[in-house]
Design a protein around this motif. Sequence first.
Motif, PDB file in Angstrom:
ATOM      1  N   ILE A 287       4.538 -12.094   8.079  1.00 36.29           N
ATOM      2  CA  ILE A 287       3.960 -11.081   8.970  1.00 36.29           C
ATOM      3  C   ILE A 287       4.133  -9.691   8.364  1.00 36.29           C
ATOM      4  CG2 ILE A 287       4.170  -9.958  11.231  1.00 36.29           C
ATOM      5  CD1 ILE A 287       4.931 -12.659  12.392  1.00 36.29           C
ATOM      6  N   VAL A 288       5.329  -9.410   7.888  1.00 33.78           N
ATOM      7  CA  VAL A 288       5.613  -8.101   7.299  1.00 33.78           C
ATOM      8  C   VAL A 288       4.806  -7.900   6.020  1.00 33.78           C
ATOM      9  CG1 VAL A 288       7.404  -6.601   6.354  1.00 33.78           C
ATOM     10  CG2 VAL A 288       7.920  -8.073   8.312  1.00 33.78           C
ATOM     11  N   LYS A 289       4.720  -8.956   5.203  1.00 35.26           N
ATOM     12  CA  LYS A 289       4.001  -8.846   3.933  1.00 35.26           C
ATOM     13  C   LYS A 289       2.515  -8.565   4.156  1.00 35.26           C
ATOM     14  CE  LYS A 289       5.576  -9.732   0.392  1.00 35.26           C
ATOM     15  NZ  LYS A 289       6.227  -8.878  -0.634  1.00 35.26           N
ATOM     16  N   ILE A 290       1.887  -9.319   5.040  1.00 35.38           N
ATOM     17  CA  ILE A 290       0.460  -9.111   5.298  1.00 35.38           C
ATOM     18  C   ILE A 290       0.225  -7.749   5.944  1.00 35.38           C
ATOM     19  CG2 ILE A 290      -1.501  -9.902   6.694  1.00 35.38           C
ATOM     20  CD1 ILE A 290      -0.643 -12.747   6.107  1.00 35.38           C
ATOM     21  N   SER A 291       1.138  -7.338   6.822  1.00 35.49           N
ATOM     22  CA  SER A 291       1.027  -6.016   7.425  1.00 35.49           C
ATOM     23  C   SER A 291       1.097  -4.929   6.356  1.00 35.49           C
ATOM     24  CB  SER A 291       2.136  -5.811   8.458  1.00 35.49           C
ATOM     25  OG  SER A 291       2.059  -4.528   9.035  1.00 35.49           O
ATOM     26  N   ASN A 292       2.002  -5.091   5.396  1.00 37.64           N
ATOM     27  CA  ASN A 292       2.136  -4.115   4.314  1.00 37.64           C
ATOM     28  C   ASN A 292       0.887  -4.051   3.438  1.00 37.64           C
ATOM     29  OD1 ASN A 292       4.688  -3.240   4.990  1.00 37.64           O
ATOM     30  ND2 ASN A 292       5.749  -4.659   3.636  1.00 37.64           N
ATOM     31  N   ILE A 335      -4.072  -6.743  -5.221  1.00 32.40           N
ATOM     32  CA  ILE A 335      -3.407  -5.521  -4.750  1.00 32.40           C
ATOM     33  C   ILE A 335      -2.060  -5.343  -5.453  1.00 32.40           C
ATOM     34  CG2 ILE A 335      -2.348  -4.381  -2.758  1.00 32.40           C
ATOM     35  CD1 ILE A 335      -4.480  -5.975  -1.061  1.00 32.40           C
ATOM     36  N   TYR A 336      -1.304  -6.429  -5.534  1.00 32.17           N
ATOM     37  CA  TYR A 336       0.026  -6.375  -6.151  1.00 32.17           C
ATOM     38  C   TYR A 336      -0.053  -5.922  -7.601  1.00 32.17           C
ATOM     39  CZ  TYR A 336       4.491  -7.933  -8.064  1.00 32.17           C
ATOM     40  OH  TYR A 336       5.695  -7.987  -8.715  1.00 32.17           O
ATOM     41  N   PHE A 337      -0.931  -6.566  -8.376  1.00 33.69           N
ATOM     42  CA  PHE A 337      -0.982  -6.261  -9.812  1.00 33.69           C
ATOM     43  C   PHE A 337      -1.662  -4.926 -10.087  1.00 33.69           C
ATOM     44  CE2 PHE A 337      -0.195 -10.871 -10.181  1.00 33.69           C
ATOM     45  CZ  PHE A 337       0.868 -10.835 -11.077  1.00 33.69           C
ATOM     46  N   VAL A 338      -2.698  -4.585  -9.363  1.00 32.94           N
ATOM     47  CA  VAL A 338      -3.354  -3.293  -9.578  1.00 32.94           C
ATOM     48  C   VAL A 338      -2.412  -2.147  -9.230  1.00 32.94           C
ATOM     49  CG1 VAL A 338      -5.264  -1.795  -8.871  1.00 32.94           C
ATOM     50  CG2 VAL A 338      -5.670  -4.223  -9.260  1.00 32.94           C
ATOM     51  N   ASN A 339      -1.555  -2.352  -8.212  1.00 27.42           N
ATOM     52  CA  ASN A 339      -0.590  -1.315  -7.846  1.00 27.42           C
ATOM     53  C   ASN A 339       0.508  -1.134  -8.891  1.00 27.42           C
ATOM     54  OD1 ASN A 339      -0.327   0.239  -4.972  1.00 27.42           O
ATOM     55  ND2 ASN A 339      -1.740  -1.497  -4.843  1.00 27.42           N
ATOM     56  N   GLY A 349      -5.859   0.764  -2.682  1.00 27.15           N
ATOM     57  CA  GLY A 349      -4.997   1.170  -1.578  1.00 27.15           C
ATOM     58  C   GLY A 349      -3.532   0.973  -1.899  1.00 27.15           C
ATOM     59  N   ARG A 350      -2.708   1.742  -1.233  1.00 26.86           N
ATOM     60  CA  ARG A 350      -1.272   1.689  -1.455  1.00 26.86           C
ATOM     61  C   ARG A 350      -0.627   0.617  -0.593  1.00 26.86           C
ATOM     62  NH1 ARG A 350       2.401   7.041  -0.926  1.00 26.86           N
ATOM     63  NH2 ARG A 350       1.491   7.040   1.153  1.00 26.86           N
ATOM     64  N   ILE A 351       0.397  -0.014  -1.109  1.00 23.58           N
ATOM     65  CA  ILE A 351       1.136  -1.036  -0.362  1.00 23.58           C
ATOM     66  C   ILE A 351       2.217  -0.350   0.461  1.00 23.58           C
ATOM     67  CG2 ILE A 351       2.553  -3.108  -0.527  1.00 23.58           C
ATOM     68  CD1 ILE A 351       1.348  -3.539  -3.335  1.00 23.58           C
ATOM     69  N   ASN A 352       2.238  -0.620   1.762  1.00 20.34           N
ATOM     70  CA  ASN A 352       3.359  -0.141   2.577  1.00 20.34           C
ATOM     71  C   ASN A 352       4.636  -0.810   2.095  1.00 20.34           C
ATOM     72  OD1 ASN A 352       2.132   1.658   4.399  1.00 20.34           O
ATOM     73  ND2 ASN A 352       1.383  -0.030   5.631  1.00 20.34           N
ATOM     74  N   THR A 353       5.754  -0.135   2.161  1.00 24.96           N
ATOM     75  CA  THR A 353       7.009  -0.673   1.620  1.00 24.96           C
ATOM     76  C   THR A 353       8.028  -0.978   2.707  1.00 24.96           C
ATOM     77  OG1 THR A 353       7.747   1.589   1.179  1.00 24.96           O
ATOM     78  CG2 THR A 353       6.738   0.389  -0.631  1.00 24.96           C
ATOM     79  N   ILE A 354       7.535  -1.309   3.886  1.00 25.34           N
ATOM     80  CA  ILE A 354       8.450  -1.773   4.937  1.00 25.34           C
ATOM     81  C   ILE A 354       8.941  -3.155   4.547  1.00 25.34           C
ATOM     82  CG2 ILE A 354       8.640  -2.459   7.350  1.00 25.34           C
ATOM     83  CD1 ILE A 354       6.451  -0.441   7.980  1.00 25.34           C
ATOM     84  N   SER A 355      10.239  -3.361   4.503  1.00 28.29           N
ATOM     85  CA  SER A 355      10.788  -4.665   4.143  1.00 28.29           C
ATOM     86  C   SER A 355      11.202  -5.413   5.399  1.00 28.29           C
ATOM     87  CB  SER A 355      12.002  -4.503   3.225  1.00 28.29           C
ATOM     88  OG  SER A 355      13.099  -3.966   3.945  1.00 28.29           O
ATOM     89  N   ILE A 356      11.358  -6.713   5.266  1.00 26.38           N
ATOM     90  CA  ILE A 356      11.760  -7.551   6.406  1.00 26.38           C
ATOM     91  C   ILE A 356      13.119  -7.125   6.931  1.00 26.38           C
ATOM     92  CG2 ILE A 356      12.755  -9.326   4.894  1.00 26.38           C
ATOM     93  CD1 ILE A 356      11.002  -9.862   8.297  1.00 26.38           C
ATOM     94  N   SER A 368       6.901   4.052   2.772  1.00 27.96           N
ATOM     95  CA  SER A 368       5.802   4.891   2.303  1.00 27.96           C
ATOM     96  C   SER A 368       5.579   6.032   3.282  1.00 27.96           C
ATOM     97  CB  SER A 368       4.521   4.052   2.164  1.00 27.96           C
ATOM     98  OG  SER A 368       4.133   3.537   3.395  1.00 27.96           O
ATOM     99  N   GLU A 369       5.109   7.155   2.807  1.00 25.56           N
ATOM    100  CA  GLU A 369       5.054   8.358   3.627  1.00 25.56           C
ATOM    101  C   GLU A 369       3.881   8.388   4.577  1.00 25.56           C
ATOM    102  OE1 GLU A 369       5.109  11.590   0.957  1.00 25.56           O
ATOM    103  OE2 GLU A 369       7.081  11.148   0.158  1.00 25.56           O
ATOM    104  N   ILE A 370       2.816   7.673   4.225  1.00 29.38           N
ATOM    105  CA  ILE A 370       1.624   7.756   5.068  1.00 29.38           C
ATOM    106  C   ILE A 370       1.699   6.784   6.210  1.00 29.38           C
ATOM    107  CG2 ILE A 370       0.217   6.068   3.828  1.00 29.38           C
ATOM    108  CD1 ILE A 370      -2.126   7.961   4.192  1.00 29.38           C
ATOM    109  N   SER A 371       1.284   7.187   7.382  1.00 26.83           N
ATOM    110  CA  SER A 371       1.272   6.312   8.551  1.00 26.83           C
ATOM    111  C   SER A 371      -0.144   5.870   8.809  1.00 26.83           C
ATOM    112  CB  SER A 371       1.805   7.035   9.771  1.00 26.83           C
ATOM    113  OG  SER A 371       3.152   7.393   9.581  1.00 26.83           O
TER     114      SER A 371
END
Length: 371
Positions: A287-292, A335-339, A349-356, A368-371
């Motif tokens: 859930i967290v990964k897909i949300s990120n 997304i992972y590799f391009v980032n 797009g940027r990956i959110n860095t909220i961890s589990i 990440s700073e952007i909401s």
Amino acid sequence: MKNSIVQQKNRPIISELVILRFVACLAVVMIHAIETSLENYTGELSTIETLFYHTIRMAMMFGTPTFVFLSELLLAKSYQGDLPANFLSTRAKYLLLPYLSMAVVYGVIFHANESLNAVFIAVLKNIFLADFTVYFVLIIFQFYLLHFFLHSYLKTWNRNIVLITSLIINLLYLAFFNFVPPISFIPNVDFLWYHLSWLPFPGWLFYFTLGYYCGRHYHEFKMILSKFQKLVFFIPIPVFLLVLILSYTQIIGVVSSKRIDIIFYTTTMIFLLIYLSSSVKHLHPIIVKISNYSFGIYLLHKIFMYYLKPMPILNSYGFTLYVFITSIILSMIVIYFVNKLSFGKYIVGRINTISISNVNGEKTRKKSEIS
């Protein structure tokens, strides 16, 4: 209701909003997976199968409006006082640059078999008319502009009056395009009518004001949901039935989130999802990964669906699930590799860095700073 908020970099991470973004992302992908299935199985589906797909597709229509609501809620909750000096420039950098990148990518991929001139025109239409899947970025950026100019006034205005007024404006705007036929003497009127129905901000205004006041008064908002929990739990059912009735009777025939009834359906679904997820103590890592990755998934998933074709071993249902799951996985891999590239976040797009661990109340890390 149990409080599910933990602190991260002086801002709270709200687990129910992580879930809301996760569900909204899956809803959007499912809509397009069903559309891909319908395109590939045209003439092969029974009436029951067609009705089933239509019902599920309509049930998922809350996805894109929920992103508009969520983006404003996060802004209103994160910036209770003055906005930072780089408020707009930061959002332009991380939203508009990926939008421009995807406008080119979609134009080239979806018109690769046409002339160079056709590709060029498609890219221009994507950029200036948002004539592709990523149109929602321009809608959200319009609301960033509105937030920038109006946040100091919204704090002081009567919120009930603002909400009612914005709802009326939103309903009248969509009702015009839902019920008034295009003016025949205007050139390319069907194309113009279609884009005017959803690209300008009045077609989404209520989600903006609702998100603002729910974010600014988040604790009070959750208390209201708890107080009216029975209504919150049951009201989506009759509202969705109304959506189906209006759809099946062709009173509102368009299959889109830009319908007046979807405003009410989306609102009830947002309230239900936040209420249900507020009692979740621990989120699954998926859930967290897909949300990120949700922003990038939104940008890329339709590209992979374009290349996925039916296989003999799969019926339409299996193909829909195959397209749904595969497009998400492939999007996340890209997304992972391009980032990994320094400029990658400006493309996909940027990956959110909220961890589990952040969401589940353990050791905190930088967000990440952007909401």
